[in-house]
Write a protein that holds these residues in place. Structure first.
Motif, PDB file in Angstrom:
ATOM      1  N   ARG A 172      51.997 -40.662  62.302  1.00 19.77           N
ATOM      2  CA  ARG A 172      50.612 -40.815  61.865  1.00 19.77           C
ATOM      3  C   ARG A 172      49.725 -39.708  62.449  1.00 19.77           C
ATOM      4  O   ARG A 172      48.838 -39.191  61.784  1.00 19.77           O
ATOM      5  CB  ARG A 172      50.106 -42.201  62.294  1.00 19.77           C
ATOM      6  CG  ARG A 172      48.777 -42.591  61.654  1.00 19.77           C
ATOM      7  CD  ARG A 172      48.318 -43.947  62.129  1.00 19.77           C
ATOM      8  NE  ARG A 172      48.903 -45.027  61.367  1.00 19.77           N
ATOM      9  CZ  ARG A 172      49.775 -45.909  61.855  1.00 19.77           C
ATOM     10  NH1 ARG A 172      50.184 -45.807  63.108  1.00 19.77           N
ATOM     11  NH2 ARG A 172      50.247 -46.879  61.107  1.00 19.77           N
ATOM     12  N   THR A 173      49.996 -39.329  63.703  1.00 21.38           N
ATOM     13  CA  THR A 173      49.226 -38.271  64.338  1.00 21.38           C
ATOM     14  C   THR A 173      49.438 -36.942  63.629  1.00 21.38           C
ATOM     15  O   THR A 173      48.501 -36.164  63.422  1.00 21.38           O
ATOM     16  CB  THR A 173      49.621 -38.148  65.825  1.00 21.38           C
ATOM     17  OG1 THR A 173      49.249 -39.353  66.484  1.00 21.38           O
ATOM     18  CG2 THR A 173      48.923 -36.988  66.499  1.00 21.38           C
ATOM     19  N   TYR A 176      47.475 -37.343  60.255  1.00 17.76           N
ATOM     20  CA  TYR A 176      46.026 -37.518  60.277  1.00 17.76           C
ATOM     21  C   TYR A 176      45.316 -36.785  61.418  1.00 17.76           C
ATOM     22  O   TYR A 176      44.092 -36.795  61.479  1.00 17.76           O
ATOM     23  CB  TYR A 176      45.676 -39.005  60.352  1.00 17.76           C
ATOM     24  CG  TYR A 176      46.163 -39.801  59.160  1.00 17.76           C
ATOM     25  CD1 TYR A 176      45.582 -39.639  57.903  1.00 17.76           C
ATOM     26  CD2 TYR A 176      47.222 -40.713  59.285  1.00 17.76           C
ATOM     27  CE1 TYR A 176      46.033 -40.359  56.814  1.00 17.76           C
ATOM     28  CE2 TYR A 176      47.665 -41.439  58.204  1.00 17.76           C
ATOM     29  CZ  TYR A 176      47.074 -41.267  56.970  1.00 17.76           C
ATOM     30  OH  TYR A 176      47.516 -41.984  55.894  1.00 17.76           O
ATOM     31  N   ARG A 179      44.068 -39.597  67.090  1.00 19.83           N
ATOM     32  CA  ARG A 179      42.784 -40.249  67.377  1.00 19.83           C
ATOM     33  C   ARG A 179      42.135 -39.535  68.563  1.00 19.83           C
ATOM     34  O   ARG A 179      42.562 -39.668  69.707  1.00 19.83           O
ATOM     35  CB  ARG A 179      43.034 -41.723  67.691  1.00 19.83           C
ATOM     36  CG  ARG A 179      41.757 -42.508  67.904  1.00 19.83           C
ATOM     37  CD  ARG A 179      42.063 -43.972  68.108  1.00 19.83           C
ATOM     38  NE  ARG A 179      40.913 -44.649  68.702  1.00 19.83           N
ATOM     39  CZ  ARG A 179      40.907 -45.912  69.089  1.00 19.83           C
ATOM     40  NH1 ARG A 179      41.980 -46.650  68.940  1.00 19.83           N
ATOM     41  NH2 ARG A 179      39.818 -46.428  69.636  1.00 19.83           N
ATOM     42  N   THR A 218      45.287 -47.403  63.230  1.00 19.58           N
ATOM     43  CA  THR A 218      45.130 -47.560  61.786  1.00 19.58           C
ATOM     44  C   THR A 218      44.007 -46.651  61.289  1.00 19.58           C
ATOM     45  O   THR A 218      42.932 -46.608  61.881  1.00 19.58           O
ATOM     46  CB  THR A 218      44.802 -49.019  61.426  1.00 19.58           C
ATOM     47  OG1 THR A 218      45.846 -49.866  61.928  1.00 19.58           O
ATOM     48  CG2 THR A 218      44.687 -49.199  59.919  1.00 19.58           C
ATOM     49  N   VAL A 219      44.262 -45.940  60.190  1.00 20.72           N
ATOM     50  CA  VAL A 219      43.253 -45.033  59.626  1.00 20.72           C
ATOM     51  C   VAL A 219      42.713 -45.600  58.314  1.00 20.72           C
ATOM     52  O   VAL A 219      43.309 -46.486  57.696  1.00 20.72           O
ATOM     53  CB  VAL A 219      43.816 -43.615  59.399  1.00 20.72           C
ATOM     54  CG1 VAL A 219      44.217 -42.956  60.706  1.00 20.72           C
ATOM     55  CG2 VAL A 219      44.994 -43.643  58.426  1.00 20.72           C
ATOM     56  N   HIS A 260      41.187 -39.863  56.965  1.00 17.64           N
ATOM     57  CA  HIS A 260      41.894 -39.630  58.225  1.00 17.64           C
ATOM     58  C   HIS A 260      41.159 -40.218  59.434  1.00 17.64           C
ATOM     59  O   HIS A 260      41.641 -40.083  60.563  1.00 17.64           O
ATOM     60  CB  HIS A 260      42.088 -38.125  58.449  1.00 17.64           C
ATOM     61  CG  HIS A 260      40.800 -37.362  58.512  1.00 17.64           C
ATOM     62  ND1 HIS A 260      40.282 -36.699  57.414  1.00 17.64           N
ATOM     63  CD2 HIS A 260      39.917 -37.154  59.520  1.00 17.64           C
ATOM     64  CE1 HIS A 260      39.140 -36.125  57.759  1.00 17.64           C
ATOM     65  NE2 HIS A 260      38.899 -36.386  59.034  1.00 17.64           N
ATOM     66  N   GLU A 261      40.031 -40.882  59.239  1.00 16.23           N
ATOM     67  CA  GLU A 261      39.298 -41.434  60.379  1.00 16.23           C
ATOM     68  C   GLU A 261      39.982 -42.709  60.892  1.00 16.23           C
ATOM     69  O   GLU A 261      40.436 -43.548  60.119  1.00 16.23           O
ATOM     70  CB  GLU A 261      37.848 -41.734  59.986  1.00 16.23           C
ATOM     71  CG  GLU A 261      37.008 -40.475  59.762  1.00 16.23           C
ATOM     72  CD  GLU A 261      35.534 -40.790  59.612  1.00 16.23           C
ATOM     73  OE1 GLU A 261      34.862 -41.054  60.632  1.00 16.23           O
ATOM     74  OE2 GLU A 261      35.048 -40.782  58.460  1.00 16.23           O
ATOM     75  N   TYR A 262      40.005 -42.833  62.211  1.00  5.56           N
ATOM     76  CA  TYR A 262      40.633 -43.990  62.868  1.00  5.56           C
ATOM     77  C   TYR A 262      39.596 -45.112  62.983  1.00  5.56           C
ATOM     78  O   TYR A 262      38.532 -44.941  63.568  1.00  5.56           O
ATOM     79  CB  TYR A 262      41.159 -43.590  64.248  1.00  5.56           C
ATOM     80  CG  TYR A 262      42.377 -42.696  64.177  1.00  5.56           C
ATOM     81  CD1 TYR A 262      43.642 -43.213  64.418  1.00  5.56           C
ATOM     82  CD2 TYR A 262      42.266 -41.357  63.834  1.00  5.56           C
ATOM     83  CE1 TYR A 262      44.776 -42.410  64.341  1.00  5.56           C
ATOM     84  CE2 TYR A 262      43.394 -40.538  63.750  1.00  5.56           C
ATOM     85  CZ  TYR A 262      44.636 -41.074  64.001  1.00  5.56           C
ATOM     86  OH  TYR A 262      45.755 -40.272  63.910  1.00  5.56           O
TER      87      TYR A 262
END
Length: 498
Positions: A172-173, A176, A179, A218-219, A260-262
């Motif tokens: 995920r990192t 996106y 975080r 979670t994004v 892509h925002e957490y």
């Protein structure tokens, strides 16, 4: 020496076995550590002694930070007693802040992997793994270290559940960006207690609500994909036409959220709420799913009744048809009352139409459409409103525009391609600007005390620059939405009013 950390590409994550390297952490240690070390140990004198210098060759100041960080790591895992002045939360923040430093990031990854490798105490090892799980969700390792960490997690997954979650976090990192903001103390406390799941409420058109569980990393894009799946939307292109909007209080801040925002970095205050609506209408509409129909109907109906789709007071037959379809969508056994009929007419037109004529025409429509189910009526309503001038646009009411001299407010319609200004009285197009021609947006303070803010638009070519200012209460929301629709191609330096 460790390379400077940069956001790795997806190929950096997936190409672990693409060449002759085995990409084990043992190999990394032999190639990159200051002194060749083995990461595994059968030493019965565990815990290992604190390091005296950084594992990777670093500058002197950074090496001192790394040595201090290793002591904090041992205290967090329980391999060394901690100071009475620091609790678990303090130690965890220290470690995350160290990993936040690009120069120290690979070092901190290696330190944690070193400590969990061959650790004889399962409960202490688990604390190290929980830390690594957080590292992978917040900050990617360098492109040099990435394949080694990936291989380590893959090899550890069969026996270590946290290795599997760390893999998911790292993927995920990579996708996106990680975080970037550290968690609040409340979230950090929940993480330490293993309470990473949080209920999220999303408001949808028609007073519907969608509830889902989100986790630490979670994004927005994942929640939108899940929400669209509940409406039967599987095409990624159509999913992208929906947006989550963040609203503070009663509308003090309204902005669309980037995929892509957490979410846990955003939903930090009690007075923040999330709302969803469709922003783009390029994909063909399909009405096989009842929730899909209901959501679209509610959004279109709201805009229609607010007068934002610009129906005409002279179009009696059209107004009557749309009123009849609204009544049928309610599955009411009784004919509409005069109060019902008035509520079915857009607010700006309620005192301009001949209600007696509308009543007669609605009666005729209801007799012709009496076999319609509520869902079919809703679908027909959407299809009928598609003929109206501003269908498919997000519509704002502009009180004044610098280039227009009109007796009243104008409508601003915004879609992915254009910004248009239309006179609601004559339904004439006053101005059209292609979004890609916008060069700069600037938020303006209210021109008068207590008045609404403004938004200045700079557009056109270098040979023929144009400027227009608009005065409207939702100036900041409009600014955010334009930038969102441009996919961020207009940078923050170009819209300093944000």
């Amino acid at each position: 020496d460790s390379e400077a950390t940069s956001l790795p590409s997806v190929t950096a994550y997936t190409s672990v076995s693409s060449d002759s390297h085995s990409y084990t952490m043992q190999e990394f240690a032999l190639r990159y550590f200051r002194k060749p070390l083995t990461l595994s140990t059968a030493n019965p004198l565990w815990p290992q002694a604190p390091i005296q210098e950084s594992l990777i060759s670093l500058k002197e100041d950074a090496s001192r930070q790394a040595v201090a960080g290793f002591r904090v790591l041992m205290q967090f895992m329980g391999d060394q007693s901690k100071s009475w002045r620091k609790d678990e939360l303090d130690l965890l923040y220290e470690l995350l802040k160290l990993c936040q430093e690009e120069e120290l990031r690979d070092e901190m990854y290696c330190q944690v992997i070193k400590q969990v490798t061959g650790h004889p105490r399962p409960e202490r090892c688990a604390r190290g793994w929980s830390l690594l799980s957080l590292f992978t969700g917040f900050f990617p390792p360098s492109t040099t270290l990435m394949p080694y960490v990936t291989k380590f997690l893959q090899d550890s997954s069969p026996s270590q559940e946290l290795a599997r979650s760390s893999q998911e976090h790292l993927q995920r990192t990579v996708k996106y960006g990680g975080r970037q903001q550290l968690p609040s103390p409340a979230e950090m406390q929940a993480l330490l207690k293993g309470q990473a799941v949080r209920l999220l409420l999303i408001h949808m058109p028609g007073a519907m609500e969608y509830r889902t569980n989100i986790q630490t990393f979670t994004v927005v894009g994942e929640v939108l994909e899940e929400l669209c799946g509940q409406m039967g939307i599987t095409d990624p292109q159509e999913v992208q036409e929906f947006a989550l909007f963040l609203i503070k209080g009663e509308g003090d801040l309204v902005r669309p959220l980037w995929p892509h925002e957490y979410l846990n970095s955003i939903m930090v205050d009690q007075d923040l709420s999330l709302h969803t609506r469709r922003l783009g209408w390029e994909s063909p509409l399909h009405f096989e799913h009842p929730t899909y129909v209901s959501i679209h109907y509610s959004q279109v109906l709201r805009d229609y009744l607010q007068g934002k789709l610009m129906a005409s007071a002279q179009a009696d037959a059209q107004l009557a048809q749309l009123a009849a379809l609204q009544h049928l969508s309610k599955a009411s056994p009784s004919p509409p009352s005069e109060q019902d009929l008035l509520a079915y007419i857009p607010k700006p037109l309620q005192w301009q139409v001949d209600m007696a004529t509308i009543k007669t025409l609605v009666g005729q429509e209801l007799r012709q459409l009496q076999e319609y189910s509520p869902q079919k009526a809703q679908i027909s309503f959407i299809e009928a409103t598609r003929q109206l001038p501003l269908f498919g646009y997000t519509v704002y009411v502009v009180l004044r525009a610098s280039k227009l001299v009109l007796p009243g407010p104008v409508f601003l319609g915004l879609n992915r391609w254009h910004l248009v200004l239309m006179d609601p009285s004559s339904q004439k197009l006053c101005c059209s600007i292609t979004l890609k021609d916008l060069q700069r947006l600037h938020l303006l303070s209210p021109l008068e005390d207590g008045g609404p803010p403004g938004l200045e638009l700079n557009y056109g070519s270098a040979d023929s620059p144009q400027t227009m200012w608009l005065e409207l209460p939702q100036a900041q929301e409009l600014q955010h939405t334009i930038v969102f629709l441009l996919d961020g191609s207009m940078t923050s330096t170009q819209w300093p009013g944000n």
